[in-house]
Design a protein around this motif. Structure first.
Motif, short mmCIF file in Angstrom:
data_model
loop_
_atom_site.label_atom_id
_atom_site.label_comp_id
_atom_site.label_asym_id
_atom_site.label_seq_id
_atom_site.Cartn_x
_atom_site.Cartn_y
_atom_site.Cartn_z
N ILE A 16 0.87 -1.17 0.00
CA ILE A 16 0.00 0.00 0.00
C ILE A 16 0.90 1.22 0.00
O ILE A 16 1.99 1.19 0.58
CB ILE A 16 -0.94 -0.03 1.22
CG1 ILE A 16 -2.08 0.96 1.07
CG2 ILE A 16 -0.18 0.21 2.51
CD1 ILE A 16 -3.16 0.81 2.12
N ALA A 17 0.50 2.29 -0.72
CA ALA A 17 1.38 3.46 -0.90
C ALA A 17 2.70 3.03 -1.53
O ALA A 17 3.78 3.33 -1.00
CB ALA A 17 1.61 4.19 0.42
N THR A 18 2.60 2.35 -2.67
CA THR A 18 3.79 1.71 -3.25
C THR A 18 4.34 2.41 -4.49
O THR A 18 5.35 1.96 -5.03
CB THR A 18 3.45 0.26 -3.64
OG1 THR A 18 2.36 0.24 -4.57
CG2 THR A 18 3.09 -0.57 -2.42
N LYS A 24 -4.24 10.64 6.11
CA LYS A 24 -2.95 10.50 5.43
C LYS A 24 -3.13 10.62 3.90
O LYS A 24 -4.18 10.30 3.35
CB LYS A 24 -2.34 9.13 5.76
CG LYS A 24 -2.18 8.86 7.26
CD LYS A 24 -1.06 9.69 7.87
CE LYS A 24 -0.86 9.36 9.36
NZ LYS A 24 -0.33 8.03 9.61
N PHE A 25 -2.04 11.02 3.22
CA PHE A 25 -2.11 11.30 1.79
C PHE A 25 -2.40 10.06 0.94
O PHE A 25 -2.89 10.17 -0.19
CB PHE A 25 -0.78 11.92 1.31
CG PHE A 25 0.31 10.91 1.05
CD1 PHE A 25 0.40 10.25 -0.17
CD2 PHE A 25 1.26 10.61 2.02
CE1 PHE A 25 1.41 9.33 -0.41
CE2 PHE A 25 2.26 9.68 1.80
CZ PHE A 25 2.34 9.04 0.57
N TYR A 26 -2.12 8.87 1.46
CA TYR A 26 -2.14 7.70 0.58
C TYR A 26 -3.53 7.19 0.24
O TYR A 26 -3.67 6.15 -0.40
CB TYR A 26 -1.25 6.58 1.13
CG TYR A 26 -1.68 5.97 2.45
CD1 TYR A 26 -2.52 4.87 2.49
CD2 TYR A 26 -1.20 6.47 3.66
CE1 TYR A 26 -2.89 4.28 3.69
CE2 TYR A 26 -1.56 5.90 4.87
CZ TYR A 26 -2.41 4.80 4.88
OH TYR A 26 -2.78 4.22 6.07
N ILE A 27 -4.57 7.95 0.57
CA ILE A 27 -5.88 7.67 -0.02
C ILE A 27 -5.76 7.76 -1.53
O ILE A 27 -6.50 7.11 -2.27
CB ILE A 27 -6.95 8.65 0.51
CG1 ILE A 27 -8.33 8.28 -0.03
CG2 ILE A 27 -6.60 10.08 0.16
CD1 ILE A 27 -8.80 6.91 0.30
N LEU A 28 -4.81 8.56 -2.01
CA LEU A 28 -4.58 8.71 -3.44
C LEU A 28 -3.52 7.75 -3.96
O LEU A 28 -3.15 7.80 -5.13
CB LEU A 28 -4.16 10.16 -3.75
CG LEU A 28 -5.26 11.20 -3.50
CD1 LEU A 28 -4.69 12.61 -3.53
CD2 LEU A 28 -6.39 11.06 -4.52
N PHE A 64 -4.51 6.73 -7.67
CA PHE A 64 -4.57 7.89 -8.56
C PHE A 64 -3.18 8.39 -8.89
O PHE A 64 -2.91 8.82 -10.01
CB PHE A 64 -5.38 9.02 -7.89
CG PHE A 64 -5.46 10.27 -8.72
CD1 PHE A 64 -6.40 10.39 -9.73
CD2 PHE A 64 -4.59 11.33 -8.49
CE1 PHE A 64 -6.47 11.54 -10.50
CE2 PHE A 64 -4.64 12.48 -9.26
CZ PHE A 64 -5.59 12.60 -10.27
N VAL A 65 -2.27 8.34 -7.91
CA VAL A 65 -0.90 8.79 -8.14
C VAL A 65 -0.24 7.97 -9.25
O VAL A 65 0.34 8.53 -10.20
CB VAL A 65 -0.08 8.69 -6.83
CG1 VAL A 65 1.40 8.90 -7.12
CG2 VAL A 65 -0.57 9.71 -5.82
N PHE A 68 2.50 12.93 -16.29
CA PHE A 68 2.65 14.08 -15.37
C PHE A 68 3.82 13.83 -14.42
O PHE A 68 4.03 12.69 -13.97
CB PHE A 68 1.39 14.30 -14.54
CG PHE A 68 0.17 14.66 -15.34
CD1 PHE A 68 0.08 15.88 -15.98
CD2 PHE A 68 -0.88 13.76 -15.47
CE1 PHE A 68 -1.04 16.22 -16.73
CE2 PHE A 68 -2.01 14.08 -16.21
CZ PHE A 68 -2.09 15.31 -16.84
N THR A 69 4.59 14.87 -14.12
CA THR A 69 5.58 14.81 -13.06
C THR A 69 4.84 15.15 -11.77
O THR A 69 4.48 16.30 -11.53
CB THR A 69 6.72 15.80 -13.28
OG1 THR A 69 7.35 15.53 -14.54
CG2 THR A 69 7.76 15.69 -12.18
N VAL A 70 4.61 14.14 -10.94
CA VAL A 70 3.72 14.29 -9.80
C VAL A 70 4.50 14.52 -8.52
O VAL A 70 5.43 13.77 -8.19
CB VAL A 70 2.82 13.04 -9.64
CG1 VAL A 70 1.90 13.20 -8.43
CG2 VAL A 70 2.00 12.81 -10.91
N PHE A 71 4.08 15.56 -7.79
CA PHE A 71 4.61 15.86 -6.45
C PHE A 71 3.45 15.74 -5.45
O PHE A 71 2.35 16.24 -5.71
CB PHE A 71 5.21 17.26 -6.39
CG PHE A 71 6.51 17.41 -7.12
CD1 PHE A 71 7.72 17.31 -6.45
CD2 PHE A 71 6.53 17.66 -8.49
CE1 PHE A 71 8.92 17.46 -7.12
CE2 PHE A 71 7.74 17.80 -9.17
CZ PHE A 71 8.93 17.70 -8.48
N MET A 72 3.72 15.13 -4.32
CA MET A 72 2.70 14.94 -3.29
C MET A 72 3.19 15.52 -1.97
O MET A 72 4.30 15.23 -1.52
CB MET A 72 2.41 13.45 -3.10
CG MET A 72 1.48 13.13 -1.94
SD MET A 72 -0.23 13.60 -2.22
CE MET A 72 -0.71 12.30 -3.39
#
Length: 595
Positions: free
Chosen positions: A222-224, A262-266, A274-275, A283-287
Motif C-alpha cells: 500500500i502506498a507503493t 494520510k495522503f495515501y488515499i490517493l 490515482f498517483v 505528469f511529473t507528480v509531487f505529493m
C-alpha cells in the motif's frame, strides 16, 4: 413460531456450551472491571453534556407536546401500521404461505443490515424487521416534523435520533438476529467468546477494528508508487514520484491532500492508485505528505499550513525541476487550503500555480451537510477546551465523528461482525487508511472550524487574513476544475458547487456518482460509477444537473484531457533527486508512518 427459526443448525455438546458460557462470563467481568477503572480515572468535573444534546431534545419535546393533534395523528398512524402488519403476518403464518418478496424502495434495497434471507423468508424475523422499520420511521417523523425548533437543535435532534434508531436495530442484537443465532448454536457460543476478546482488544485501542491491520505495510503493498522525498520541513514532506514514461509534461502536478487523514488515499493498492495512474499519463507528480502533529505543534496555524505547505512546495519543485509553474490539485480540506492559497497568491501577484483542481472541496459552508451537527458555539468552546489541554484534536475522536455519518456501515456492521459473530475483519486497503487517523493542531483546527464552518468567512472578501494579507476568492482567476460526489455526506455536492460562483476565470464542474472517497478513487479500469458533465456553470446546482449529461465509468480520463492542455509540451522525463534537491528517503517517507 418456534419451528420457524433458521434450519440446518448442528447443536453442540451441552458440556461445551457450559464451558463457553463460563469463559464468556469471566471475560465479561474483566471487561466491566476495566471499564469501571477507566471511569474512576476520568475527571468528574467535566461538562456532562458539552454538545447540548439534552437541551435540544428538551426543546423538541416541549414543542412536540404543544401540538397534541399532531401527536395523536402520529400515534394513530403507528397503530394503523401495526394493525396492518399484524394482519399480514398472521395471514402468512397461519396459511403456511411463504412470505412473498416485496419490491422494496431503492433505499430499503441498500439496507445491508437485513441481507440474511431469514429476514424475508422467516415470518418471525420478518415481523421483527418490519415492526422495527415501522416504529423507527414513526419516531423519526415525530421529531423531524416538529415546528419552531432552533436550527441547531433541529439538526441535533434529527441526527441523534437516527443514531439512536440505528443502535436499536434488531440486527445488532443476539436474540433478534437470525445470522447470529445460527452462528451461536453451531459454534456453541464460541463466536460470542471470540467477540468479547475482540471487544476487549478494541477497548484497549480506543477504536473499532475495521480491517486486518497486519495485512498492510506502507511501501510494500500500500502506498507503493516509486518516488523519493526530496524536501521536508516541520509540517510536511514533499514526494517526487518516479516517471514511468520516457517523456513528461513541462509543468509539474502538485497534490495537496487533506491533513485530516494520510495522503495515501490517493495511493492505495496499485490498481486504484490515482498517483500511479497520473504518473502513467505523463505528469511529473509531487505529493505533500503532512506530519501527524503532536502537542509540540499545537500553535501551528492555518497560515502555517499554507506557508510551509504549498508555498514551500512551490519553491522546492522549482529547485527540483527548474519549473516555476505548476498545476495543483487539492482534496477536501487540502482543496480549501488550495483555494485560500490561490486567493493569497492573487493578492501577492504570484502566478506560479496555473490551474487548480478541486476534489470534493468546500469553500462556501452555508450548507455544510451533516457535519454541521457537531459545530456550534457551545461545542466549539468544549472542543477548544479539550484541545488546549493536549495541544491537538485526537485522530480517533475525528474518526468517530466521520464514522457516525454512516453509522450502519462504519460502526454497527463491525459491532455485529467483530463482537457478535466473532469474526476478524477482512483486509481492505480503504478501511486500513480510514483507521490510520491523524491529529489536528489546536490553533489551526479552531481557526478552520470558527472562520469557515461556523462563520463562513472564506467567501466574504477580506474577512480572512493569511500572513497579514486579506484574501478574496473572487480574485482567483486561474482555470479551475471541480469534481464532486453525488452521495457525499462530508462535502455535499450542492455545497461544493458554490465554488463555481465564487471563483473567477474559466471553470468546469463535474459530478461523480458515489461518495466522498469512492467517487474520487474510481480508476477507469474498474468500470464503476458514472459521472455527469456540463460545460456551463449556471447559478444553481439543480440547474446544472438538469442540463448535465451522464457518462459511464470514471471521470479520471476527462480530467486528464483537461489537465494535459494546461501542462505544456513534452520533455524528457525527470528523475527524482536528479535536480538541485537530492533524495532524503524513498517514498512514502517517514511522516506518513507516524500513527
Amino acid at each position: 413460531m418456534a419451528d420457524q427459526h433458521p434450519e440446518g443448525i448442528n447443536m453442540p455438546d451441552p458440556t461445551e456450551i457450559a464451558e463457553t458460557m463460563a469463559a464468556i462470563s469471566e471475560k465479561s467481568q474483566e471487561m466491566v472491571q476495566s471499564f469501571l477503572k477507566k471511569q474512576s480515572e476520568q475527571n468528574l468535573d467535566k461538562d456532562p453534556d458539552p454538545m447540548r444534546i439534552g437541551q435540544a431534545f428538551w426543546e423538541m419535546s416541549q414543542r412536540f407536546w404543544a401540538d397534541p393533534d399532531q401527536a395523536l395523528k402520529l400515534q394513530a398512524d403507528l397503530w394503523q401500521g401495526y394493525n396492518n402488519l399484524w394482519q399480514e403476518s398472521a395471514r402468512k403464518y397461519f396459511s403456511s404461505q411463504q412470505i412473498e418478496k416485496e419490491s422494496p424502495s431503492p433505499e430499503k434495497t441498500k439496507d445491508r443490515r437485513f441481507k440474511d434471507e431469514a429476514w424475508e423468508d422467516n415470518p418471525f424475523f420478518n415481523f421483527i424487521k418490519q415492526s422495527y422499520l415501522l416504529t423507527a420511521d414513526s419516531i423519526h417523523k415525530s421529531v423531524k416534523d416538529v415546528e419552531g425548533l432552533d436550527e441547531s437543535h433541529a439538526l441535533k435532534v434529527d441526527f441523534y435520533t437516527k443514531q439512536f434508531l440505528d443502535a436499536l436495530s434488531p440486527s445488532n442484537f443476539l436474540i433478534t438476529n437470525p445470522e447470529i443465532l445460527k452462528a451461536t448454536a453451531e459454534t456453541g457460543g464460541q463466536n460470542l467468546l471470540q467477540g468479547l476478546e475482540n471487544l476487549i482488544a478494541d477497548l484497549d485501542k480506543g477504536r473499532i477494528k475495521m480491517t486486518d491491520e497486519d495485512a498492510f505495510t506502507l511501501g510494500e503493498n500500500i502506498a507503493t508508487t516509486p518516488g523519493e522525498v526530496i524536501y521536508q520541513n516541520e509540517l510536511m514532506q514533499l514526494i517526487q514520484y518516479a516517471p514511468t514514461t520516457d517523456k513528461t509534461h513541462t509543468r509539474p502536478l502538485m497534490i495537496i491532500p487533506p491533513w485530516i487523514n494520510k495522503f495515501y488515499i490517493l495511493d492505495l493498492k496499485a490498481k486504484n492508485s490515482f498517483v500511479k495512474w497520473a504518473v502513467e499519463q505523463g505528469f511529473t507528480v509531487f505529493m505533500i505528505s503532512w506530519i501527524n502533529p503532536d502537542a509540540k505543534l499545537a500553535e501551528k496555524s492555518f497560515e502555517d499550513y499554507m506557508i510551509k505547505g504549498p508555498l514551500a512546495a512551490l519553491d522546492a519543485i522549482e529547485q527540483a525541476t527548474g519549473s516555476k509553474e505548476v498545476n495543483a490539485i487539492g482534496y477536501c480540506l487540502g482543496g480549501t487550503l488550495l483555494a485560500s492559497t490561490l486567493a493569497y497568491m492573487a493578492e501577492k501577484k504570484d502566478t506560479r500555480i496555473k490551474s487548480g483542481t478541486f476534489f470534493v472541496t468546500m469553500t462556501d459552508f452555508t450548507e455544510a451537510g451533516e457535519l454541521r451537527v457537531f459545530i456550534d458555539e457551545d461545542q466549539l468552546v468544549a472542543l477548544e477546551k479539550r484541545m488546549a489541554e493536549q495541544g491537538y484534536l485526537d485522530g480517533v475522536e475525528m474518526g468517530t465523528t466521520f464514522n457516525m455519518l454512516r453509522s450502519n456501515d462504519l460502526i454497527w456492521s463491525f459491532v455485529v461482525n467483530n463482537y457478535l459473530l466473532g469474526k476478524t475483519p477482512f483486509p481492505f486497503d480503504l478501511l486500513y487508511w480510514n483507521s490510520d487517523t491523524t491529529r489536528m493542531p489546536a490553533k489551526m483546527h479552531s481557526f478552520y472550524l470558527r472562520n469557515m464552518y461556523l462563520d463562513n468567512k472564506l467567501i466574504q472578501p477580506g474577512a480572512i487574513e493569511l500572513d497579514n494579507t486579506p484574501i478574496d476568492l473572487g480574485k482567483v482567476t486561474v482555470p479551475t476544475f471541480m469534481i464532486s460526489a453525488k452521495e457525499d455526506h462530508i462535502a455535499p455536492w450542492k455545497s461544493t458547487y458554490a465554488n463555481t460562483q465564487h471563483f473567477s476565470g474559466k471553470k468546469e464542474f463535474v459530478l461523480a456518482a458515489s461518495g466522498h472517497i469512492a467517487g474520487i478513487i474510481n480508476p477507469p479500469a474498474a468500470g464503476k460509477y458514472s459521472h455527469w458533465i456540463n460545460k456551463e456553470t449556471p447559478e444553481t446546482p439543480d440547474e446544472w444537473l438538469d442540463n448535465a449529461v451522464e457518462h459511464p465509468g470514471s471521470w479520471w480520463g476527462h480530467w486528464a484531457q483537461w489537465a494535459k492542455k494546461k501542462s505544456g509540451k513534452l520533455i524528457p522525463a525527470r528523475t527524482p533527486g536528479a535536480g538541485k534537491l537530492k533524495s532524503i528517503e524513498p517514498a512514502p517517507g517517514s511522516y506518513v508512518r507516524i500513527r
